[in-house]
Design an enzyme around this catalytic site. Structure first.
Site, mmCIF file in Angstrom:
data_model
loop_
_atom_site.group_PDB
_atom_site.id
_atom_site.type_symbol
_atom_site.label_atom_id
_atom_site.label_comp_id
_atom_site.label_asym_id
_atom_site.label_seq_id
_atom_site.Cartn_x
_atom_site.Cartn_y
_atom_site.Cartn_z
ATOM 1 N N ASN A 115 -14.723 -7.239 132.374
ATOM 2 C CA ASN A 115 -13.968 -6.072 131.905
ATOM 3 C C ASN A 115 -13.613 -5.128 133.050
ATOM 4 O O ASN A 115 -12.478 -4.656 133.150
ATOM 5 C CB ASN A 115 -14.767 -5.326 130.833
ATOM 6 N N HIS A 161 32.821 12.786 128.621
ATOM 7 C CA HIS A 161 33.261 12.137 127.371
ATOM 8 C C HIS A 161 34.103 10.893 127.658
ATOM 9 O O HIS A 161 34.948 10.521 126.854
ATOM 10 C CB HIS A 161 34.050 13.098 126.481
ATOM 11 N N SER A 282 35.403 -18.391 133.875
ATOM 12 C CA SER A 282 35.336 -18.814 132.484
ATOM 13 C C SER A 282 35.605 -20.314 132.418
ATOM 14 O O SER A 282 36.380 -20.843 133.205
ATOM 15 C CB SER A 282 36.390 -18.055 131.676
ATOM 16 N N LYS A 288 40.036 -15.955 134.704
ATOM 17 C CA LYS A 288 38.952 -14.981 134.549
ATOM 18 C C LYS A 288 38.040 -14.900 135.768
ATOM 19 O O LYS A 288 37.720 -15.893 136.397
ATOM 20 C CB LYS A 288 38.081 -15.330 133.328
ATOM 21 N N GLU A 295 26.593 -7.377 134.311
ATOM 22 C CA GLU A 295 26.353 -7.643 132.884
ATOM 23 C C GLU A 295 24.927 -8.130 132.656
ATOM 24 O O GLU A 295 24.260 -7.736 131.697
ATOM 25 C CB GLU A 295 27.330 -8.703 132.370
HETATM 26 N N1 ARG Z 1 -8.999 -12.501 130.573
HETATM 27 C C1 ARG Z 1 -9.543 -11.254 130.145
HETATM 28 C C2 ARG Z 1 -8.474 -10.161 130.117
HETATM 29 O O1 ARG Z 1 -7.459 -10.364 130.695
HETATM 30 C C3 ARG Z 1 -10.640 -10.832 131.060
HETATM 31 C C4 ARG Z 1 -11.637 -9.943 130.416
HETATM 32 C C5 ARG Z 1 -12.367 -10.691 129.363
HETATM 33 N N2 ARG Z 1 -13.475 -9.944 128.864
HETATM 34 C C6 ARG Z 1 -14.146 -10.335 127.820
HETATM 35 N N3 ARG Z 1 -15.123 -9.579 127.441
HETATM 36 N N4 ARG Z 1 -13.822 -11.420 127.155
HETATM 37 O O2 ARG Z 1 -8.625 -9.127 129.525
#
Ligand code: ARG
Length: 461
Positions: A115, A161, A282, A288, A295
């Protein structure tokens, strides 16, 4: 025992493996592999810190750092097999490290969670990306400044405008675009300053029991400091959102430029020519020449705005702290990065190549009574209150329109029908050049003011 769940890095408590479908839903390595450089940088800094505080031996740190260097080299060279079963970039690299160096590899994840690891990788990635985008913006900016300088005296109609309003210089118009992109650059740099704090140390959500030195890791990774709150840190994706917003606004700007270029390249305007290499033909109409580049940039803007929305919606229902939803932040973020990068690159190439058809621009500015305001201002200088002058000029325009000519083509006697204050010197005021030169202050369109603006912009770069 044929159960492969205990082969997963997290498999200890599991009695069965995910189904194939669940594995496909869960995996992110198919898109987050692109974070490998940031992931390795983060892991090396983390390992060095664990060595410094005495959690890892110097030999383990050395093996980890060298092992990761080797893995990065192999990935760089395309000699790495990513495994979907290992879910994500983090576990692919960690598993490979362990395969190469043994138990030291298994110690790397001490005091860390995926995390705070992914939060770190992603901040590093967005920071690296911002630096690349700023360099691309600088290239676009340089092209605009050169084009503006080349066309500092070229007259074209200014519009409000979408109707002809007052004459401006082509250079002034380019400098308007330039202001937009300069704001975009500062917006990216603002976001960069805000994101540049280290998440590692937050671990899964609450911090870690090891005597970590977050400041040491921050310094190694070029962060200006460390984040305040572990719960916030593992859940925060504001920096990705800010990037996606900044990217959206840049694309909105490029899309507006595109819209103008598309109009200007059409024969009805005929203000510019885009070289053939930025256009296509085109399959049915041989005559064209289509302005595909602008675009497509206008079109690609839609998906970048969509990516911003996807991220906002991804976040809106999430309680603290980390939720797996966050894995879904990457595809929209990466798509915005790729699209923005492509569009900035192509604009950096195209802008210097824009051919301005000065005669057509001038002829268009001479239409539509673009110097009518100048006639009113002339009468004000002769003593008439502005409202009365406005009215007199309105009648003059109606007269010229009936006659089928510009007000500057009316005779002195004809002009004097609407105000006896008109004298021979009126013609200097209501020519295109007279109109431009009269708007002679900071921020206005007089050619010398445009040149001054270009010089200031060059000095700011
Ligand atoms: N692949 C996960 C993500 O991108 C990594 C973190 C995963 N953590 C977990 N507790 N499963 O968020």
């Amino acid at each position: 025992m044929s159960n492969s769940a205990n082969q997963k890095l997290w498999g200890g408590r599991f009695a069965e493996s995910p189904t194939e479908l669940v594995e496909r839903l869960s995996e992110s390595v198919s898109f987050d592999a692109r974070l490998y450089r940031q992931d390795i940088r983060g892991s090396q800094a983390h390992a060095r810190m664990l060595g410094k505080v005495g959690v890892l031996s110097a030999e383990d740190v050395d093996a980890i750092v060298k092992g990761l260097d080797g893995i990065r080299a192999d990935i760089d060279a395309g000699h790495f097999t990513w495994k979907t079963a290992l879910e994500d970039v983090h576990m692919n690299i960690e598993a490979e490290l362990t395969a190469r160096i043994g138990d030291a590899g298994k110690r790397l994840h001490t005091g860390r969670s995926r995390n705070d690891q992914v939060a770190t990788d992603l901040r590093l990635y967005v920071r690296d990306t911002i630096d690349e985008m700023v360099a691309l913006i600088d290239a676009v900016s340089l092209g605009l400044l050169d084009l503006a300088e080349r066309e500092a005296d070229s007259v074209m109609p200014g519009f409000t405008h979408m109707q002809i309003a007052q004459p401006v210089t082509f250079g002034h118009h380019m400098m308007a675009w330039h202001e937009q992109i300069v704001r975009d650059k500062t917006r990216l740099l603002d976001a960069r300053a805000r994101l540049n704090l280290l998440p590692l140390g937050s671990a899964a959500l609450a911090g870690t029991v090891y005597p970590i030195d977050r400041q040491f890791v921050a310094e190694q990774l070029g962060f200006d400091g460390i984040t305040e709150n572990s719960l916030d840190t593992v859940s925060d994706r504001d920096f990705a959102l800010e990037f996606c917003f900044a990217a959206s606004l840049i694309l909105v700007h490029l899309s507006r430029w595109s819209e103008e270029l598309i109009l200007w390249a059409s024969p009805m305007f005929g203000f510019v020519d885009l070289p053939d290499r930025f256009c296509t033909g085109s399959s049915i109409m041989p005559q064209k020449k289509n302005p595909d580049v602008p675009e497509l940039v206008r079109g690609k803007t839609g998906r970048v705005l969509g990516n911003l929305n996807a991220l906002l919606v991804l976040m809106k229902g999430q309680p603290l702290a980390y939720n797996r939803d966050n894995q879904e932040d990457k595809p929209p973020l990466f798509d915005s990065v790729d699209t923005l990068s492509m569009c900035l690159r192509v604009y950096a190439e195209m802008i210097p190549a824009i051919i301005v058809k000065r005669d057509n621009c001038r002829a268009a500015a001479a239409k539509g009574f673009s110097t009518a305001t100048d006639l009113a201002d002339y009468l004000v200088r002769k003593g008439l209150p502005f409202r009365d002058a406005h009215h007199a000029v309105g009648s003059t325009v109606a007269f010229a329109q009936k006659k089928g000519c510009d007000i500057s083509e009316l005779s002195l006697a004809e002009l004097q029908q609407f105000s006896p204050l008109v004298e021979q010197d009126v013609y200097a005021a209501i020519t295109l050049e007279g109109s431009l030169a009269a708007r002679n202050h900071y921020g206005a369109t007089a050619p010398n003011q445009v040149r001054a603006a270009i010089a200031r912009a060059r000095a700011r770069r």
